[in-house]
Design an enzyme around this catalytic site. Structure first.
Site, short mmCIF file in Angstrom:
data_model
loop_
_atom_site.label_atom_id
_atom_site.label_comp_id
_atom_site.label_asym_id
_atom_site.label_seq_id
_atom_site.Cartn_x
_atom_site.Cartn_y
_atom_site.Cartn_z
N HIS A 137 0.84 -1.20 0.00
CA HIS A 137 0.00 0.00 0.00
C HIS A 137 0.88 1.25 0.00
O HIS A 137 2.10 1.18 -0.08
CB HIS A 137 -1.01 -0.03 1.14
CG HIS A 137 -0.45 -0.12 2.53
ND1 HIS A 137 0.34 0.86 3.07
CD2 HIS A 137 -0.55 -1.09 3.48
CE1 HIS A 137 0.69 0.53 4.31
NE2 HIS A 137 0.16 -0.66 4.58
N HIS A 165 3.98 1.36 2.39
CA HIS A 165 5.18 0.59 1.98
C HIS A 165 5.91 1.34 0.86
O HIS A 165 7.15 1.42 0.86
CB HIS A 165 4.79 -0.80 1.46
CG HIS A 165 4.02 -1.62 2.44
ND1 HIS A 165 2.75 -2.08 2.17
CD2 HIS A 165 4.33 -2.06 3.68
CE1 HIS A 165 2.32 -2.78 3.21
NE2 HIS A 165 3.26 -2.77 4.15
N CYS A 222 0.78 -9.67 19.90
CA CYS A 222 0.00 -9.12 18.77
C CYS A 222 0.50 -9.79 17.50
O CYS A 222 1.69 -9.63 17.14
CB CYS A 222 0.16 -7.61 18.68
SG CYS A 222 -0.56 -6.98 17.14
N CYS A 268 1.72 -7.25 14.79
CA CYS A 268 3.11 -6.80 14.98
C CYS A 268 4.08 -7.97 15.00
O CYS A 268 5.28 -7.77 14.92
CB CYS A 268 3.27 -6.05 16.30
SG CYS A 268 2.40 -4.51 16.45
N CYS A 325 -3.87 -4.05 20.92
CA CYS A 325 -2.53 -3.58 20.49
C CYS A 325 -2.64 -2.09 20.20
O CYS A 325 -3.56 -1.66 19.52
CB CYS A 325 -2.10 -4.33 19.24
SG CYS A 325 -0.76 -3.50 18.36
N HIS A 379 -2.28 -1.77 16.15
CA HIS A 379 -3.31 -2.38 15.30
C HIS A 379 -4.73 -2.20 15.82
O HIS A 379 -5.68 -2.48 15.10
CB HIS A 379 -3.00 -3.86 15.07
CG HIS A 379 -1.79 -4.08 14.21
ND1 HIS A 379 -0.52 -4.18 14.73
CD2 HIS A 379 -1.66 -4.16 12.87
CE1 HIS A 379 0.35 -4.33 13.75
NE2 HIS A 379 -0.31 -4.32 12.61
N LYS A 430 -2.32 5.44 11.83
CA LYS A 430 -1.35 4.95 10.86
C LYS A 430 -2.07 4.22 9.75
O LYS A 430 -2.91 3.36 10.01
CB LYS A 430 -0.37 4.00 11.55
CG LYS A 430 0.55 3.28 10.59
CD LYS A 430 1.50 2.35 11.34
CE LYS A 430 2.32 1.50 10.39
NZ LYS A 430 1.87 0.11 10.27
N LYS A 442 -3.08 -2.06 6.51
CA LYS A 442 -3.93 -2.89 5.65
C LYS A 442 -5.39 -2.80 6.05
O LYS A 442 -6.27 -2.89 5.23
CB LYS A 442 -3.46 -4.34 5.70
CG LYS A 442 -2.22 -4.54 4.85
CD LYS A 442 -1.24 -5.51 5.47
CE LYS A 442 0.11 -5.35 4.80
NZ LYS A 442 1.21 -5.88 5.59
O1 ME8 Z 1 7.03 -4.54 9.73
N1 ME8 Z 1 3.38 5.08 6.75
O2 ME8 Z 1 6.60 -5.32 7.62
P1 ME8 Z 1 5.35 -4.45 7.16
C1 ME8 Z 1 4.68 4.99 6.47
N2 ME8 Z 1 8.13 -7.38 8.01
N3 ME8 Z 1 5.33 3.84 6.27
C2 ME8 Z 1 4.62 2.72 6.38
C3 ME8 Z 1 3.24 2.71 6.69
C4 ME8 Z 1 2.62 3.98 6.87
N4 ME8 Z 1 1.34 4.10 7.15
N5 ME8 Z 1 2.81 1.45 6.72
C5 ME8 Z 1 3.89 0.67 6.43
C6 ME8 Z 1 7.23 -5.32 8.82
N6 ME8 Z 1 4.98 1.44 6.23
C7 ME8 Z 1 8.33 -6.34 8.93
C8 ME8 Z 1 9.67 -5.66 8.70
S1 ME8 Z 1 12.34 -5.69 8.54
C9 ME8 Z 1 13.56 -6.71 9.01
C10 ME8 Z 1 10.86 -6.56 8.83
C11 ME8 Z 1 6.32 0.96 5.89
O3 ME8 Z 1 4.84 -5.09 5.93
C12 ME8 Z 1 7.31 1.35 6.98
O4 ME8 Z 1 8.61 1.34 6.44
O5 ME8 Z 1 4.43 -4.25 8.30
C13 ME8 Z 1 7.15 0.21 7.95
O6 ME8 Z 1 8.24 0.08 8.82
C14 ME8 Z 1 7.06 -0.97 7.00
O7 ME8 Z 1 6.30 -0.45 5.88
C15 ME8 Z 1 6.37 -2.13 7.66
O8 ME8 Z 1 6.01 -3.07 6.73
#
Ligand code: ME8
Length: 548
Positions: A31, A34, A140, A143, A163, A166, A314, A317
């Site tokens: 989204h 990311h 959670c 998370c 959480c 979330h 925030k 999904k």
């Molecule tokens: O946390 N605003 O994956 P994830 C800004 N797999 N950035 C955002 C965001 C938002 N609303 N939502 C997501 C994970 N992001 C783990 C990470 S790393 C070793 C493992 C971005 O799919 C932001 O960079 O939940 C956040 O840290 C990341 O997507 C989380 O993606």
């Protein structure tokens, strides 16, 4: 400016500017949030490439853990099938669409990763850093993290707790599992933060981490035995490794840890881990402690971006705006998309998206200030000089102001984007320069000078002085655009390529990608005689906003 370390006198491989994004969970499609982090990393690495540095940009996907397993089950496929499908159909295509120039894409289910992860944890186990114990606490799944009771929010009933990120109920987990001696690393981490004040940015993120570590750390549960979608512990295959421990190691396994020592020496330690602030503790506390335990160097910087917000929460999904990145790119174009989020939201702070704001910036900054400048200059060189760029023979104070403005913009953008990751500030510096050039044209009025240069209506009765002025004004504007194309190339590569093309710059200066930031402000690089053509409109008028 643009200093790169010179390692040529040693046999060591030239160390790389190595940047990583988080590896994203593939339980769903990417989204806007990311894409925000991934575009930022792309601009940062393209900037450093434009400096002529040896750069490596890594992104990828996080494929283990309960969240992915449950999603796959709910969709009636195996976790691996689910991951394969999402990676190929959703994640990789989006990065390609957004012009992300990553050098590698790591998936945590790849054997190059799982083998190294097993070696890494075995090594920690052998060193006595891991022990067996029991844990119970609120967990959670969103998370993939145990929570501390005092972080939780009240739920619908007295027993239910939510959480804080979330806003969904946490689950009570009780397990016998393996622990990493994280608590032992608190003092060493604090010492490290003190000795490396730039390790965590921005300052708010650094302070949050310091407060957290100062409170004292608990040992970290690093295995699960109630499900099997993960990397098995080599010494006890009834357990799989906690998804975060496996995930964090992607940064070293992709860099050749344990497989290619030369490459690893070149890439590690990473220059920047880009993360969202939601996952700061994992990167600034747990990961450094694991590396200390393994005797490996720590990354140079962990930089946290703020959140894209929806209705004060925030964006995630579960509360998406309903807008996919491609909905925006099909309306505004890919380059405007890359530009907008970095320009509109100061990096590190939260921000929200609105069609109105995007439309306003598109129209005033991209289409009017920048796009119109490019098309006016090309049109005038076409009209008055048949498309052959004239020489600047009568430069004076007004031209010097443009030259000085460029030097300032280039230095400021290099510092802000390249060093401080202040994308909004760096882009603003370049656009201030664009405004300055627009102001220069408004003041110099080349369309009026043309009348004295060539006589009213194009008759032969013109003045030489007028011709020299007109040539100088148009050369100055075109040369300013040459530099602008280079400075904006990391942010808007397709637009810069079009501009480069329309200026006929390739013939004398070579490929846009080979232009360095160090020479961008060297005035006069674009030679007189270059073939300037009108080319496509850089930022066409927007269609009506699609019905939501
Ligand atoms: O946390 N605003 O994956 P994830 C800004 N797999 N950035 C955002 C965001 C938002 N609303 N939502 C997501 C994970 N992001 C783990 C990470 S790393 C070793 C493992 C971005 O799919 C932001 O960079 O939940 C956040 O840290 C990341 O997507 C989380 O993606």
């Amino acid at each position: 400016m643009a200093a790169t370390e010179d390692h040529s006198t040693t046999d060591a491989p030239r160390s790389a500017y190595y940047v990583t994004t988080p590896i994203y969970y593939v339980n769903d499609r990417p989204h806007l949030g990311h894409a925000y982090t991934t575009v930022a990393g792309d601009v940062l690495t393209r900037w450093h490439r434009q400096r002529g540095e040896n750069v490596w940009y890594l992104t990828g996907t996080d494929e283990h853990g309960q969240k992915i397993m449950r999603t796959a089950e709910a969709n009636g496929v195996t976790p691996q099938e689910w991951c394969d499908k999402l990676v190929e159909e959703a994640w990789k295509p989006l990065w390609q669409h957004l012009d992300i120039a990553n050098d590698d894409f790591i998936r945590t289910t790849q054997q190059r990763h799982t083998d190294r992860v097993q070696e890494f944890v075995q090594d920690l186990h052998d060193k006595g850093e891991i022990y067996k114990g029991g844990y119970s606490g609120p967990y959670c799944v969103g998370c993939e993290e145990y929570k501390l009771p005092n972080e939780l929010l009240p739920g619908a009933t007295e027993d239910e707790k939510l959480c804080p990120i979330h806003k969904r109920p946490v689950e009570w987990l009780e397990e016998e599992n393996y622990f990493f001696r994280l608590s032992a690393y608190g003092p060493k981490l604090l010492e490290f933060y003190a000795a490396n004040p730039d390790f965590i940015a921005p300052a708010t993120a650094r302070n949050e981490v310091l407060r957290f570590v100062e409170q004292g750390l608990q040992d970290l549960s690093i295995s699960r035995s109630t499900f099997n979608w993960g990397v098995p512990l080599p010494w006890d295959e009834k357990h799989v490794l906690y998804v975060w421990v496996d995930a964090l190691q992607n940064y070293i396994t992709a860099a050749g840890y344990g497989a290619d020592p030369e490459r690893f020496a070149e890439l590690w330690p990473a220059s920047v881990h880009l993360v969202g602030k939601d996952i700061l503790r994992f990167h600034a506390v747990i990961w450094p402690a694991m590396l200390m335990a393994a005797g490996l160097p720590l990354p140079k910087r962990v930089v946290a971006n703020g959140w894209l917000m929806v209705g004060g929460e925030k964006m995630s999904k579960s509360n998406l705006t309903g807008i996919a990145p491609t909905d925006l790119t099909s309306h505004f174009g890919v380059d405007a998309y890359r530009y907008y989020f970095l320009r509109a939201i100061p990096f590190g702070t939260d921000g929200s998206f609105s069609w109105e704001d995007f439309t306003a910036r598109y129209t005033s900054e991209l289409a009017n200030d920048f796009g119109n400048l490019a098309s006016r200059v090309a049109a005038m060189v076409g009209k008055y000089y048949g498309g052959t760029l004239p020489a600047a023979t009568a430069a004076g104070a007004a031209e010097q102001a443009v030259v000085d403005g460029l030097a300032k913009a280039a230095a400021e953008a290099d510092r802000k984007i390249g060093e401080e990751l202040d994308f909004a500030g760096g882009i603003a510096a370049v656009f201030d320069f664009v405004k300055l050039v627009n102001g220069y044209l408004t003041e110099q009025e080349p369309w009026k000078v043309a009348k004295t240069a060539f006589g009213e209506g194009g008759s032969a009765a013109g003045s030489e002085e007028g011709q020299a002025r007109l040539a100088t004004i148009l050369y100055t504007a075109a040369e300013a655009l040459r530099a602008t194309a280079v400075l904006l190339n990391p942010v808007m590569p397709a637009t810069s390529a079009k501009l480069w093309d329309s200026l006929g710059a390739e013939e004398s200066l070579g490929a846009l990608a080979d232009q360095t930031i160090a020479t961008v402000a060297d005035w006069g690089r674009l030679p007189a005689g270059a073939t300037v053509t009108k080319g496509d409109i850089l930022f066409p008028r927007l269609e009506e906003k699609p019905a939501s």
